[in-house]
Design a protein around this motif. Structure first.
Motif, PDB file in Angstrom:
ATOM      1  N   VAL A  17       0.850  -1.200   0.000  1.00 35.58           N
ATOM      2  CA  VAL A  17       0.000   0.000   0.000  1.00 35.58           C
ATOM      3  C   VAL A  17       0.881   1.245   0.000  1.00 35.58           C
ATOM      4  CG1 VAL A  17      -1.717   1.310   1.314  1.00 35.58           C
ATOM      5  CG2 VAL A  17      -1.960  -1.172   1.063  1.00 35.58           C
ATOM      6  N   LEU A  18       1.907   1.270   0.837  1.00 40.32           N
ATOM      7  CA  LEU A  18       2.837   2.401   0.873  1.00 40.32           C
ATOM      8  C   LEU A  18       3.478   2.607  -0.501  1.00 40.32           C
ATOM      9  CD1 LEU A  18       4.502   4.547   2.494  1.00 40.32           C
ATOM     10  CD2 LEU A  18       6.211   2.735   2.787  1.00 40.32           C
ATOM     11  N   ARG A  19       3.961   1.534  -1.117  1.00 41.41           N
ATOM     12  CA  ARG A  19       4.586   1.604  -2.439  1.00 41.41           C
ATOM     13  C   ARG A  19       3.630   2.190  -3.458  1.00 41.41           C
ATOM     14  NH1 ARG A  19       3.206  -1.455  -6.143  1.00 41.41           N
ATOM     15  NH2 ARG A  19       2.570  -3.152  -4.790  1.00 41.41           N
ATOM     16  N   PHE A  20       2.392   1.724  -3.464  1.00 40.81           N
ATOM     17  CA  PHE A  20       1.403   2.209  -4.434  1.00 40.81           C
ATOM     18  C   PHE A  20       1.114   3.693  -4.231  1.00 40.81           C
ATOM     19  CE2 PHE A  20      -2.899   3.131  -5.844  1.00 40.81           C
ATOM     20  CZ  PHE A  20      -2.825   2.715  -7.168  1.00 40.81           C
ATOM     21  N   LEU A  64       5.914   2.312 -12.676  1.00 39.75           N
ATOM     22  CA  LEU A  64       6.526   1.034 -12.280  1.00 39.75           C
ATOM     23  C   LEU A  64       6.419   0.816 -10.773  1.00 39.75           C
ATOM     24  CD1 LEU A  64       9.721   0.987 -14.543  1.00 39.75           C
ATOM     25  CD2 LEU A  64       7.697  -0.472 -14.750  1.00 39.75           C
ATOM     26  N   ILE A  65       6.590   1.868 -10.003  1.00 43.42           N
ATOM     27  CA  ILE A  65       6.461   1.750  -8.545  1.00 43.42           C
ATOM     28  C   ILE A  65       5.022   1.397  -8.173  1.00 43.42           C
ATOM     29  CG2 ILE A  65       6.515   3.076  -6.376  1.00 43.42           C
ATOM     30  CD1 ILE A  65       9.292   2.199  -7.286  1.00 43.42           C
ATOM     31  N   MET A  66       4.044   2.044  -8.800  1.00 45.33           N
ATOM     32  CA  MET A  66       2.640   1.717  -8.507  1.00 45.33           C
ATOM     33  C   MET A  66       2.351   0.249  -8.804  1.00 45.33           C
ATOM     34  SD  MET A  66       0.150   4.838  -9.603  1.00 45.33           S
ATOM     35  CE  MET A  66       0.989   5.414 -11.066  1.00 45.33           C
ATOM     36  N   LEU A  67       2.878  -0.248  -9.924  1.00 42.81           N
ATOM     37  CA  LEU A  67       2.638  -1.639 -10.305  1.00 42.81           C
ATOM     38  C   LEU A  67       3.462  -2.628  -9.492  1.00 42.81           C
ATOM     39  CD1 LEU A  67       2.650  -1.204 -14.188  1.00 42.81           C
ATOM     40  CD2 LEU A  67       0.662  -1.674 -12.732  1.00 42.81           C
ATOM     41  N   PHE A 112      11.828   6.093  -1.330  1.00 43.22           N
ATOM     42  CA  PHE A 112      12.323   5.254  -2.425  1.00 43.22           C
ATOM     43  C   PHE A 112      13.521   4.416  -1.985  1.00 43.22           C
ATOM     44  CE2 PHE A 112      10.283   8.393  -5.499  1.00 43.22           C
ATOM     45  CZ  PHE A 112       9.250   7.528  -5.818  1.00 43.22           C
ATOM     46  N   LEU A 113      14.385   4.990  -1.163  1.00 42.42           N
ATOM     47  CA  LEU A 113      15.524   4.216  -0.660  1.00 42.42           C
ATOM     48  C   LEU A 113      15.037   3.035   0.171  1.00 42.42           C
ATOM     49  CD1 LEU A 113      18.599   4.036  -0.592  1.00 42.42           C
ATOM     50  CD2 LEU A 113      18.547   5.464   1.468  1.00 42.42           C
ATOM     51  N   TYR A 114      14.046   3.270   1.020  1.00 45.65           N
ATOM     52  CA  TYR A 114      13.466   2.183   1.816  1.00 45.65           C
ATOM     53  C   TYR A 114      12.848   1.115   0.906  1.00 45.65           C
ATOM     54  CZ  TYR A 114      10.279  -0.432   4.751  1.00 45.65           C
ATOM     55  OH  TYR A 114       9.601  -1.453   5.361  1.00 45.65           O
ATOM     56  N   ILE A 115      12.076   1.533  -0.079  1.00 53.64           N
ATOM     57  CA  ILE A 115      11.426   0.585  -0.984  1.00 53.64           C
ATOM     58  C   ILE A 115      12.475  -0.200  -1.771  1.00 53.64           C
ATOM     59  CG2 ILE A 115       9.944   0.408  -3.034  1.00 53.64           C
ATOM     60  CD1 ILE A 115       8.320   2.784  -1.819  1.00 53.64           C
ATOM     61  N   GLY A 120       8.753  -4.672  -3.036  1.00 58.03           N
ATOM     62  CA  GLY A 120       7.422  -4.188  -3.357  1.00 58.03           C
ATOM     63  C   GLY A 120       6.307  -4.663  -2.462  1.00 58.03           C
ATOM     64  N   GLY A 121       6.581  -5.598  -1.586  1.00 55.23           N
ATOM     65  CA  GLY A 121       5.529  -6.134  -0.731  1.00 55.23           C
ATOM     66  C   GLY A 121       4.807  -7.289  -1.399  1.00 55.23           C
ATOM     67  N   SER A 122       3.768  -7.767  -0.729  1.00 54.86           N
ATOM     68  CA  SER A 122       3.083  -8.973  -1.208  1.00 54.86           C
ATOM     69  C   SER A 122       2.185  -8.725  -2.415  1.00 54.86           C
ATOM     70  CB  SER A 122       2.278  -9.612  -0.069  1.00 54.86           C
ATOM     71  OG  SER A 122       1.356  -8.681   0.457  1.00 54.86           O
ATOM     72  N   TRP A 123       1.736  -7.495  -2.613  1.00 56.35           N
ATOM     73  CA  TRP A 123       0.861  -7.185  -3.742  1.00 56.35           C
ATOM     74  C   TRP A 123       1.632  -6.413  -4.811  1.00 56.35           C
ATOM     75  CZ3 TRP A 123      -2.977  -4.996   0.289  1.00 56.35           C
ATOM     76  CH2 TRP A 123      -3.674  -6.049   0.891  1.00 56.35           C
ATOM     77  N   ALA A 124       2.664  -7.014  -5.333  1.00 54.60           N
ATOM     78  CA  ALA A 124       3.488  -6.394  -6.369  1.00 54.60           C
ATOM     79  C   ALA A 124       3.652  -7.380  -7.518  1.00 54.60           C
ATOM     80  CB  ALA A 124       4.850  -6.008  -5.805  1.00 54.60           C
TER      81      ALA A 124
END
Length: 137
Positions: A17-20, A64-67, A112-115, A120-124
């Motif tokens: 969710v954070l990534r999206f 790309l980050i959203m996806l 972005f550095l953290y990501i 991407g997490g489980s929903w990537a």
């Protein structure tokens, strides 16, 4: 410390969710540069300019980050881009981020550095691709 398996599951989902949301908020910075949407003073920048390059990175990287596709390398590149943006555009105005308008650049840089480290997490899409690749072996 009490171990709870749900915490790990929800932590990976919260990361997605954070990534999206980070990608969703970042993406319009590029469309504003390239397409002047949402509208701002002035006009769209030239595609073959430094700002055009930044806008392209923001649009493509934000998507790309959203996806959650090529998440780690994309986030690493965008983190560096935001560090450069801060020191080229904001820092010369004033030392303090609250006065130089660089708050968002700093936050994006470190998000972005953290990501780039966390993934991407489980929903990537990256996660789904890895699952597919391991199930076909």
């Amino acid at each position: 410390m009490i171990s709870n398996p749900l915490v790990g599951v929800w932590a990976a989902r919260a990361l997605s969710v954070l990534r999206f949301i980070v990608g969703l908020v970042f993406f319009p910075h590029g469309t504003q540069k390239l397409l002047n949407f949402p509208p701002r003073e002035g006009r769209a920048v030239e595609l073959l300019s430094f700002m055009g390059f930044a806008g392209t990175l923001e649009v493509v990287g934000g998507a790309l980050i959203m996806l959650g596709l090529f998440t780690r390398p994309t986030a690493f590149i965008l983190s560096g881009m935001m560090a450069v943006a801060y020191f080229m555009s904001h820092f010369p105005r004033n030392f303090y981020p609250t006065l130089n308008g660089g708050d968002a650049a700093i936050l994006f840089c470190f998000l972005f550095l953290y990501i780039s480290v966390a993934g991407g997490g489980s929903w990537a899409f990256d996660t789904f691709r890895m699952r597919e690749a391991s199930s076909t072996r």
